[in-house]
Design a protein around this motif. Structure first.
Motif, PDB file in Angstrom:
ATOM      1  N   ILE A  26       0.839  -1.203   0.000  1.00  0.00           N
ATOM      2  CA  ILE A  26       0.000   0.000   0.000  1.00  0.00           C
ATOM      3  C   ILE A  26       0.872   1.250   0.000  1.00  0.00           C
ATOM      4  N   LEU A  27       1.905   1.258   0.826  1.00  0.00           N
ATOM      5  CA  LEU A  27       2.795   2.420   0.886  1.00  0.00           C
ATOM      6  C   LEU A  27       3.530   2.622  -0.443  1.00  0.00           C
ATOM      7  N   LYS A  28       3.955   1.522  -1.052  1.00  0.00           N
ATOM      8  CA  LYS A  28       4.633   1.609  -2.347  1.00  0.00           C
ATOM      9  C   LYS A  28       3.672   2.151  -3.407  1.00  0.00           C
ATOM     10  N   THR A  29       2.424   1.699  -3.375  1.00  0.00           N
ATOM     11  CA  THR A  29       1.418   2.176  -4.326  1.00  0.00           C
ATOM     12  C   THR A  29       1.154   3.662  -4.131  1.00  0.00           C
ATOM     13  N   LEU A  30       1.040   4.101  -2.884  1.00  0.00           N
ATOM     14  CA  LEU A  30       0.825   5.524  -2.615  1.00  0.00           C
ATOM     15  C   LEU A  30       1.997   6.365  -3.112  1.00  0.00           C
ATOM     16  N   GLY A  31       3.217   5.861  -2.924  1.00  0.00           N
ATOM     17  CA  GLY A  31       4.397   6.563  -3.426  1.00  0.00           C
ATOM     18  C   GLY A  31       4.382   6.667  -4.939  1.00  0.00           C
ATOM     19  N   THR A  32       4.009   5.585  -5.609  1.00  0.00           N
ATOM     20  CA  THR A  32       3.927   5.598  -7.069  1.00  0.00           C
ATOM     21  C   THR A  32       2.847   6.559  -7.546  1.00  0.00           C
ATOM     22  N   LEU A  33       1.698   6.578  -6.868  1.00  0.00           N
ATOM     23  CA  LEU A  33       0.636   7.522  -7.230  1.00  0.00           C
ATOM     24  C   LEU A  33       1.096   8.963  -7.074  1.00  0.00           C
ATOM     25  N   HIS A  34       1.860   9.231  -6.025  1.00  0.00           N
ATOM     26  CA  HIS A  34       2.385  10.584  -5.821  1.00  0.00           C
ATOM     27  C   HIS A  34       3.350  10.956  -6.948  1.00  0.00           C
ATOM     28  N   TYR A  37       1.374  11.743  -9.991  1.00  0.00           N
ATOM     29  CA  TYR A  37       0.771  13.079  -9.861  1.00  0.00           C
ATOM     30  C   TYR A  37       1.782  14.158 -10.238  1.00  0.00           C
ATOM     31  N   LEU A  38       3.002  14.026  -9.723  1.00  0.00           N
ATOM     32  CA  LEU A  38       4.031  15.026 -10.016  1.00  0.00           C
ATOM     33  C   LEU A  38       4.378  15.053 -11.499  1.00  0.00           C
ATOM     34  N   ILE A  39       4.479  13.888 -12.113  1.00  0.00           N
ATOM     35  CA  ILE A  39       4.819  13.818 -13.536  1.00  0.00           C
ATOM     36  C   ILE A  39       3.686  14.396 -14.384  1.00  0.00           C
ATOM     37  N   VAL A  40       2.457  14.021 -14.067  1.00  0.00           N
ATOM     38  CA  VAL A  40       1.313  14.468 -14.862  1.00  0.00           C
ATOM     39  C   VAL A  40       1.097  15.977 -14.719  1.00  0.00           C
ATOM     40  N   SER A  41       1.313  16.502 -13.516  1.00  0.00           N
ATOM     41  CA  SER A  41       1.051  17.928 -13.313  1.00  0.00           C
ATOM     42  C   SER A  41       2.067  18.820 -14.023  1.00  0.00           C
ATOM     43  N   SER A  42       3.198  18.270 -14.423  1.00  0.00           N
ATOM     44  CA  SER A  42       4.174  19.063 -15.193  1.00  0.00           C
ATOM     45  C   SER A  42       4.565  18.304 -16.464  1.00  0.00           C
ATOM     46  N   ALA A  46       9.307  15.082 -22.698  1.00  0.00           N
ATOM     47  CA  ALA A  46      10.462  14.463 -22.041  1.00  0.00           C
ATOM     48  C   ALA A  46      10.064  13.563 -20.870  1.00  0.00           C
ATOM     49  N   THR A  47       8.887  13.792 -20.315  1.00  0.00           N
ATOM     50  CA  THR A  47       8.454  12.985 -19.162  1.00  0.00           C
ATOM     51  C   THR A  47       7.591  11.798 -19.568  1.00  0.00           C
ATOM     52  N   GLN A  48       7.447  11.570 -20.867  1.00  0.00           N
ATOM     53  CA  GLN A  48       6.591  10.465 -21.323  1.00  0.00           C
ATOM     54  C   GLN A  48       7.123   9.111 -20.865  1.00  0.00           C
ATOM     55  N   LEU A  49       8.418   8.851 -21.020  1.00  0.00           N
ATOM     56  CA  LEU A  49       8.973   7.566 -20.619  1.00  0.00           C
ATOM     57  C   LEU A  49       8.852   7.336 -19.108  1.00  0.00           C
ATOM     58  N   PRO A  50       9.237   8.317 -18.256  1.00  0.00           N
ATOM     59  CA  PRO A  50       9.035   8.115 -16.817  1.00  0.00           C
ATOM     60  C   PRO A  50       7.564   7.891 -16.452  1.00  0.00           C
ATOM     61  N   LEU A  51       6.663   8.578 -17.165  1.00  0.00           N
ATOM     62  CA  LEU A  51       5.232   8.392 -16.911  1.00  0.00           C
ATOM     63  C   LEU A  51       4.823   6.947 -17.211  1.00  0.00           C
ATOM     64  N   LEU A  52       5.250   6.428 -18.347  1.00  0.00           N
ATOM     65  CA  LEU A  52       4.918   5.047 -18.712  1.00  0.00           C
ATOM     66  C   LEU A  52       5.536   4.044 -17.736  1.00  0.00           C
ATOM     67  N   GLN A  53       6.764   4.323 -17.291  1.00  0.00           N
ATOM     68  CA  GLN A  53       7.411   3.435 -16.317  1.00  0.00           C
ATOM     69  C   GLN A  53       6.640   3.418 -14.996  1.00  0.00           C
ATOM     70  N   ARG A  54       6.203   4.591 -14.534  1.00  0.00           N
ATOM     71  CA  ARG A  54       5.446   4.660 -13.282  1.00  0.00           C
ATOM     72  C   ARG A  54       4.093   3.974 -13.422  1.00  0.00           C
ATOM     73  N   MET A  55       3.470   4.133 -14.590  1.00  0.00           N
ATOM     74  CA  MET A  55       2.186   3.459 -14.833  1.00  0.00           C
ATOM     75  C   MET A  55       2.363   1.942 -14.787  1.00  0.00           C
ATOM     76  N   LEU A  60       1.838  -3.268 -11.807  1.00  0.00           N
ATOM     77  CA  LEU A  60       2.505  -4.410 -11.173  1.00  0.00           C
ATOM     78  C   LEU A  60       2.236  -4.446  -9.672  1.00  0.00           C
ATOM     79  N   GLU A  61       2.283  -3.291  -9.025  1.00  0.00           N
ATOM     80  CA  GLU A  61       2.068  -3.255  -7.574  1.00  0.00           C
ATOM     81  C   GLU A  61       0.622  -3.542  -7.216  1.00  0.00           C
ATOM     82  N   LEU A  62      -0.325  -3.076  -8.028  1.00  0.00           N
ATOM     83  CA  LEU A  62      -1.732  -3.402  -7.769  1.00  0.00           C
ATOM     84  C   LEU A  62      -1.980  -4.896  -7.948  1.00  0.00           C
ATOM     85  N   ASP A  63      -1.313  -5.500  -8.924  1.00  0.00           N
ATOM     86  CA  ASP A  63      -1.406  -6.950  -9.112  1.00  0.00           C
ATOM     87  C   ASP A  63      -0.826  -7.680  -7.905  1.00  0.00           C
ATOM     88  N   ASN A  64       0.319  -7.206  -7.426  1.00  0.00           N
ATOM     89  CA  ASN A  64       0.938  -7.788  -6.239  1.00  0.00           C
ATOM     90  C   ASN A  64       0.018  -7.653  -5.026  1.00  0.00           C
TER      91      ASN A  64
END
Length: 95
Positions: A26-34, A37-42, A46-55, A60-64
């Protein structure tokens, strides 16, 4: 003895370990959501790859988390769920 009436006892340590793993997930999922949020808000190209990696990390974490939840049997009293539905904090209501 009827085999349908028997239950397999899970040691207390296994329950504690399962809960610890779920809390960690749960904590890992909350960190990923945060981070998302930071990537999407800016967002920019250039942030497309990090966005896809976080998604992907989120999926994976929701599956876990789903797999971990299958190992855990937690009973939540209906009264607690009703308080949450009413927009109240159960911690404050039981103090």
């Amino acid at each position: 003895m009827d085999s349908s009436a028997t239950t397999t006892a899970i040691p207390v340590d296994d329950h504690k370990q399962n809960l610890t793993q779920i809390i960690s997930s749960i904590l890992k999922t909350l960190g990923t959501l945060h981070q998302l949020y930071l990537i999407v808000s800016s967002y920019n190209v250039a942030t497309q790859l990090p966005l896809l990696q976080r998604m992907n990390n989120l999926v994976l974490e929701l599956d876990n988390m789903t797999r971990l939840a299958d190992k855990c049997n937690i009973q939540v009293p209906m009264e607690v769920l009703n308080l949450i539905d009413d927009g109240k904090n159960p911690d404050e209501s039981f103090m």
